[in-house]
Each structure stands twice: as structure tokens, then as C-alpha cells.
Enzyme design. Structure first.
Site, PDB file in Angstrom:
ATOM      1  CB  SER A   1      -0.849   0.002   1.280  1.00 17.17           C
ATOM      2  OG  SER A   1      -1.449   1.262   1.458  1.00 17.17           O
TER       3      SER A   1
ATOM      4  CE1 TYR B   1      -4.365  -2.925   5.116  1.00 18.66           C
ATOM      5  CE2 TYR B   1      -3.820  -0.583   5.063  1.00 18.66           C
ATOM      6  CZ  TYR B   1      -4.121  -1.769   4.411  1.00 18.66           C
ATOM      7  OH  TYR B   1      -4.135  -1.786   3.036  1.00 18.66           O
TER       8      TYR B   1
HETATM    9  N1  LIG Z   1      -8.786  -0.230  -0.960  1.00 21.44           N
HETATM   10  C1  LIG Z   1      -7.699   0.440  -0.626  1.00 21.44           C
HETATM   11  O1  LIG Z   1      -7.740   1.655  -0.368  1.00 21.44           O
HETATM   12  C2  LIG Z   1      -6.365  -0.260  -0.589  1.00 21.44           C
HETATM   13  C3  LIG Z   1      -5.211   0.536  -0.661  1.00 21.44           C
HETATM   14  C4  LIG Z   1      -3.969  -0.084  -0.598  1.00 21.44           C
HETATM   15  C5  LIG Z   1      -3.889  -1.456  -0.495  1.00 21.44           C
HETATM   16  N2  LIG Z   1      -5.032  -2.215  -0.426  1.00 21.44           N
HETATM   17  C6  LIG Z   1      -4.902  -3.666  -0.301  1.00 21.44           C
HETATM   18  O2  LIG Z   1      -5.519  -4.276  -1.413  1.00 21.44           O
HETATM   19  C7  LIG Z   1      -5.915  -5.597  -1.072  1.00 21.44           C
HETATM   20  C8  LIG Z   1      -7.327  -5.827  -1.573  1.00 21.44           C
HETATM   21  O3  LIG Z   1      -8.190  -4.964  -0.889  1.00 21.44           O
HETATM   22  P1  LIG Z   1      -9.441  -4.287  -1.590  1.00 21.44           P
HETATM   23  O4  LIG Z   1      -9.288  -2.849  -1.456  1.00 21.44           O
HETATM   24  O5  LIG Z   1      -9.674  -4.874  -2.919  1.00 21.44           O
HETATM   25  O6  LIG Z   1     -10.576  -4.709  -0.542  1.00 21.44           O
HETATM   26  P2  LIG Z   1     -11.834  -5.690  -0.665  1.00 21.44           P
HETATM   27  O7  LIG Z   1     -12.689  -5.314  -1.797  1.00 21.44           O
HETATM   28  O8  LIG Z   1     -12.403  -5.708   0.711  1.00 21.44           O
HETATM   29  O9  LIG Z   1     -11.183  -7.103  -0.993  1.00 21.44           O
HETATM   30  C9  LIG Z   1     -10.549  -7.885  -0.007  1.00 21.44           C
HETATM   31  C10 LIG Z   1     -10.427  -9.300  -0.531  1.00 21.44           C
HETATM   32  O10 LIG Z   1      -9.718 -10.068   0.455  1.00 21.44           O
HETATM   33  C11 LIG Z   1     -10.482 -11.228   0.765  1.00 21.44           C
HETATM   34  N3  LIG Z   1     -10.323 -11.596   2.161  1.00 21.44           N
HETATM   35  C12 LIG Z   1     -10.510 -10.810   3.250  1.00 21.44           C
HETATM   36  N4  LIG Z   1     -10.344 -11.535   4.366  1.00 21.44           N
HETATM   37  C13 LIG Z   1     -10.058 -12.794   3.983  1.00 21.44           C
HETATM   38  C14 LIG Z   1      -9.782 -13.998   4.672  1.00 21.44           C
HETATM   39  N5  LIG Z   1      -9.768 -14.053   6.014  1.00 21.44           N
HETATM   40  N6  LIG Z   1      -9.540 -15.111   3.953  1.00 21.44           N
HETATM   41  C15 LIG Z   1      -9.558 -15.079   2.605  1.00 21.44           C
HETATM   42  N7  LIG Z   1      -9.787 -13.978   1.882  1.00 21.44           N
HETATM   43  C16 LIG Z   1     -10.047 -12.834   2.580  1.00 21.44           C
HETATM   44  C17 LIG Z   1     -11.923 -10.846   0.494  1.00 21.44           C
HETATM   45  O11 LIG Z   1     -12.687 -12.017   0.176  1.00 21.44           O
HETATM   46  P3  LIG Z   1     -13.754 -12.715   1.125  1.00 21.44           P
HETATM   47  O12 LIG Z   1     -14.376 -11.671   1.977  1.00 21.44           O
HETATM   48  O13 LIG Z   1     -14.670 -13.373   0.146  1.00 21.44           O
HETATM   49  O14 LIG Z   1     -12.989 -13.729   1.923  1.00 21.44           O
HETATM   50  C18 LIG Z   1     -11.776  -9.960  -0.737  1.00 21.44           C
HETATM   51  O15 LIG Z   1     -11.756 -10.736  -1.895  1.00 21.44           O
HETATM   52  C19 LIG Z   1      -5.740  -5.714   0.436  1.00 21.44           C
HETATM   53  O16 LIG Z   1      -4.543  -6.406   0.711  1.00 21.44           O
HETATM   54  C20 LIG Z   1      -5.623  -4.274   0.884  1.00 21.44           C
HETATM   55  O17 LIG Z   1      -4.863  -4.153   2.057  1.00 21.44           O
HETATM   56  C21 LIG Z   1      -6.259  -1.638  -0.483  1.00 21.44           C
END
Ligand SMILES: NC(=O)c1ccc[n+]([C@@H]2O[C@H](COP(=O)([O-])OP(=O)(O)OC[C@H]3O[C@@H](n4cnc5c(N)ncnc54)[C@H](OP(=O)(O)O)[C@@H]3O)[C@@H](O)[C@H]2O)c1
Length: 360
Positions: free
Chosen positions: A144, A157
Site C-alpha cells: 500500500s 494495518y
Molecule cells: N482499498 C484500498 O484503499 C487499498 C489501498 C492499498 C492497499 N489495499 C490492499 O488491497 C488488497 C485488496 O483490498 P481491496 O481494497 O480490494 O478490498 P476488498 O474489496 O475488501 O477485498 C478484499 C479481498 O480479500 C479477501 N479476504 C478478506 N479476508 C479474507 C480472509 N480471512 N480469507 C480469505 N480472503 C479474505 C476478500 O474475500 P472474502 O471476503 O470473500 O474472503 C476480498 O476478496 C488488500 O490487501 C488491501 O490491504 C487496499
């Protein structure tokens, strides 16, 4: 007969957000997929769509990746199905909002660390070994932009993402004599369900979110090129990286904290915050120009050294100017924010000019 075997990409966290957007790009490029998350229905639905639209096969593995040895279980299932993973995307991750000392729940934090850190590390360990043995493969790890900054109100986080970035950059070096590449993805705040799930939907940072499809596209291109890291979203996000490297940690923590506070509480701070970012960008540009001059100086003739000393003097007065201008702007308060932005632009232009001259 087409003897070319389709490649396979394994994506954790493909049921929504950035992971889902990445899965679409792989499917469009003809990759078969292994999709891992807890939401079986969403993954099956995606797999069906990918088959209809692109004729690629999807294997769904339902797994809670915050459980002990979840990565080992996923790896074993992949081996039992005789699949070779050409590309691994460690996307699954969660956040948690609140004051560490008094608000947040340890059990949630423990699961978060397990998912973001332990599972990412163990998945990398298991699949990377096979890739190195084949001397082929690619890994994308979701860090991130906050991985290079303190993150008050989401302290655990932020720390997990710092781990992922640092871990990935070390492996970039360890893998440099192989055909295996590893890339860290550093998105800025992105429009997914992330903030909602983290209990942070009410915070200031959610007012300005990047498009997950754009994040995924930039990430996919960088991964395919074997870049060691990618900050999607153009100059504005990249300039935040420069700022993070040149701004004192305490000041950076203060700015980040404002981003994570509720929207209404930070309204009056918004403009000062922007001025502070402008200051950081200006300073970053001057520092970069100075570093480039220092590099040139060390490898130059006596004549050029005199030239560069002159330019360094000019750069120093630019730096003094930006410091004074922006300090005054910050002191004078909200109405002068535009001046800070203009000053920032001027200093970036001056730094560019200095660099161009130095290289000519
Ligand atoms: N959105 C942002 O602002 C942002 C910025 C920088 C980095 N990121 C990173 O990007 C990545 C994806 O996040 P996103 O923004 O796309 O959020 P998101 O839409 O909430 O997606 C999160 C994904 O992780 C899976 N997940 C969560 N807990 C899990 C568990 N215990 N076991 C297996 N799968 C799990 C969820 O699937 P299920 O719920 O179906 O299990 C979902 O597919 C993360 O690593 C996050 O830290 C996000």
C-alpha cells in the site's frame, strides 16, 4: 495443433475489489485461474463469467486465509489438482480502524496480521520455491502507499503493509539472477469495500478514492514487466512517495492521522493539510534535484565541478525560498493555500530546469 499450454494465475482475495479487477485482466489475457477467498458463491460466479467470455478455466478454493497454515492448505490443494502456478497474486487483506491502545480488538488484529503478513509470507515461500526450481514465474504482493508512512488510527494495518513492501523489496534482490520476478503494489486509497470492512467508511480519506480497475491495470502492466514496485495513479500518487521520504516522520504521522479522522472533524483542517502536502512535494523536488547534482559532482571534471557548485548554490536559494514562502503560507492560514500550491509548482519547475541543465 496449438501446443502452447495456458498459464495459470492464483489470486487470493479475488471475490471483490482490486483482486477481482486483476482476475478480469488475467482472464482476458487467456490465463486459467485459481481463485481463493471465503465467498465461494462470488468466486464461482466469476469463474462462470470468465468461461463464457474468455474460455478460461477457474478453480475455486474456499479458504479463510487468516487461519493457521491456510497457505499450506491452499498449496496442497493446488498440487493435488496438478496445477502449476505461473503467477501468484497475494491480494487478500483487511484493515482495522481505531486507536490501538483503547479501541481496537486484539483478536481482530491477530487475524489481520495472520492474513496480511503470515499468509502472504507463507504463500510466497511455498510457491516461490517451485518457481525458482523452474526458473520462471511472477509474484505480485499487495502492499500500500501507506507502507512507507506511519498510519495513526490504522497502526497495525499500516505496519503489516510496511512488512509486505520491505519483504518484497528484499526478495527482488535475492531473485535478481533468476527469471522469477516479484512486484510490490502500493495503491493509494481505492474505491473498494476495504474501508467499510475496516470500520473506516466515515473517515476523510474516503472522500478521494482511486478506481480499482485503474489500480489493477497499472499493477498488471508492472507485474508483466517484472518491475520491483508500482504506485498506480500517476504523478499525484507518486509525489506522495517523494513526500514520504523527505518529510519528518512526526509531521507525516500528523497528516496521515487527519486523513483517518471522521470527515466532519477534519473539514477545517482540509486546506492546511493540502498546503502541507504541497510543501512536501516542493521539498521533495528540491531534494531530488540536489541528489542528482551531488551524483554528477562526484563524477565530474574540475570545470564541471565549478558549474555544479554554482547550480548547487542556486538550488540552495530555491530551497530557502520554498521554505520561507510555504512557512509564511502555513502561518497565514487557510486563505493562502493556493499560494503554497503555486509555490510548489514553481519549485518543481525550477528543480526540473536545474536537472535538465545539469544533464545537458
Ligand atoms: N482499498 C484500498 O484503499 C487499498 C489501498 C492499498 C492497499 N489495499 C490492499 O488491497 C488488497 C485488496 O483490498 P481491496 O481494497 O480490494 O478490498 P476488498 O474489496 O475488501 O477485498 C478484499 C479481498 O480479500 C479477501 N479476504 C478478506 N479476508 C479474507 C480472509 N480471512 N480469507 C480469505 N480472503 C479474505 C476478500 O474475500 P472474502 O471476503 O470473500 O474472503 C476480498 O476478496 C488488500 O490487501 C488491501 O490491504 C487496499
Amino acid at each position: 495443433m496449438d501446443t502452447q499450454k495456458s498459464k495459470t494465475a492464483l489470486i487470493t482475495g479475488a471475490s471483490s475489489g482490486i483482486g477481482q479487477e486483476l482476475a478480469k485482466l488475467f482472464a482476458k489475457d487467456g490465463y486459467n485461474l485459481v481463485l481463493v477467498a471465503r465467498s465461494t458463491d462470488k468466486l464461482n460466479e466469476l469463474g462462470g463469467r470468465f468461461w463464457d467470455e474468455f474460455g478460461v478455466e477457474t478453480t475455486v478454493i474456499t479458504k479463510d486465509l487468516s487461519e493457521e497454515d491456510a497457505a499450506r492448505d491452499v498449496y496442497n490443494q493446488v498440487r493435488e489438482k496438478n496445477l502449476t502456478v505461473d503467477v501468484l497474486v497475494n491480494d487478500a487483506g483487511v484493515g482495522l480502524h481505531g486507536l490501538f491502545a483503547t479501541d481496537t480488538d486484539w483478536e481482530k488484529e491477530k487475524a489481520l496480521i495472520h492474513l496480511n503478513v503470515l499468509t502472504t509470507t507463507q504463500m510466497t515461500k511455498l510457491f516461490l520455491k517451485d518457481m525458482v526450481a523452474r526458473n520462471e514465474g511472477k509474484i505480485l504482493n499487495l502492499a500500500s502507499l501507506v507502507s512507507i508512512m506511519p498510519m495513526p488510527l490504522m497502526a497495525v494495518y499500516g505496519a503489516t503493509k510496511a512488512y509486505v513492501n520491505n519483504f518484497t523489496q528484499s526478495l527482488v534482490n535475492e531473485l535478481k539472477n533468476t527469471n522469477v520476478t516479484i512486484t510490490a503494489l502500493l495503491p493509494n486509497a481505492t474505491d473498494t469495500d476495504f474501508f467499510n470492512k475496516a470500520g473506516a467508511a466515515h473517515t476523510k480519506v474516503t472522500e478521494n478514492l482511486d478506481d480499482p480497475a485503474v489500480v489493477a491495470k497499472d499493477a498488471y502492466n508492472a507485474l508483466m514487466k517484472g518491475a520491483h514496485k508500482v504506485i498506480p495513479g500517476g504523478f499525484s500518487n507518486k509525489s506522495q512517495e517523494i513526500m514520504a521520504y523527505v518529510t519528518p516522520q512526526e509531521a507525516l504521522a500528523g497528516m496521515m492521522r487527519k486523513n483517518m479522522e471522521p470527515k466532519d472533524e477534519t473539514l477545517s483542517e482540509e486546506k492546511n493539510n493540502k498546503a502541507a502536502w504541497a510543501w512536501g512535494i516542493s521539498l521533495g523536488a528540491v531534494v531530488l534535484a540536489g541528489a542528482a547534482l551531488a551524483l554528477l559532482y562526484n563524477t565530474s571534471s574540475t570545470y564541471d565541478k565549478a558549474r555544479y557548485r554554482h547550480k548547487a548554490g542556486k538550488l540552495k536559494s530555491d530551497a530557502d525560498e520554498v521554505y520561507d514562502d510555504v512557512k509564511d503560507t502555513l502561518i497565514n492560514g487557510l486563505n493562502n493555500v493556493r499560494e503554497a500550491v503555486v509555490t510548489a509548482k514553481q519549485v518543481v519547475a525550477k528543480a526540473k530546469e536545474t536537472l535538465a541543465e545539469a544533464w545537458s
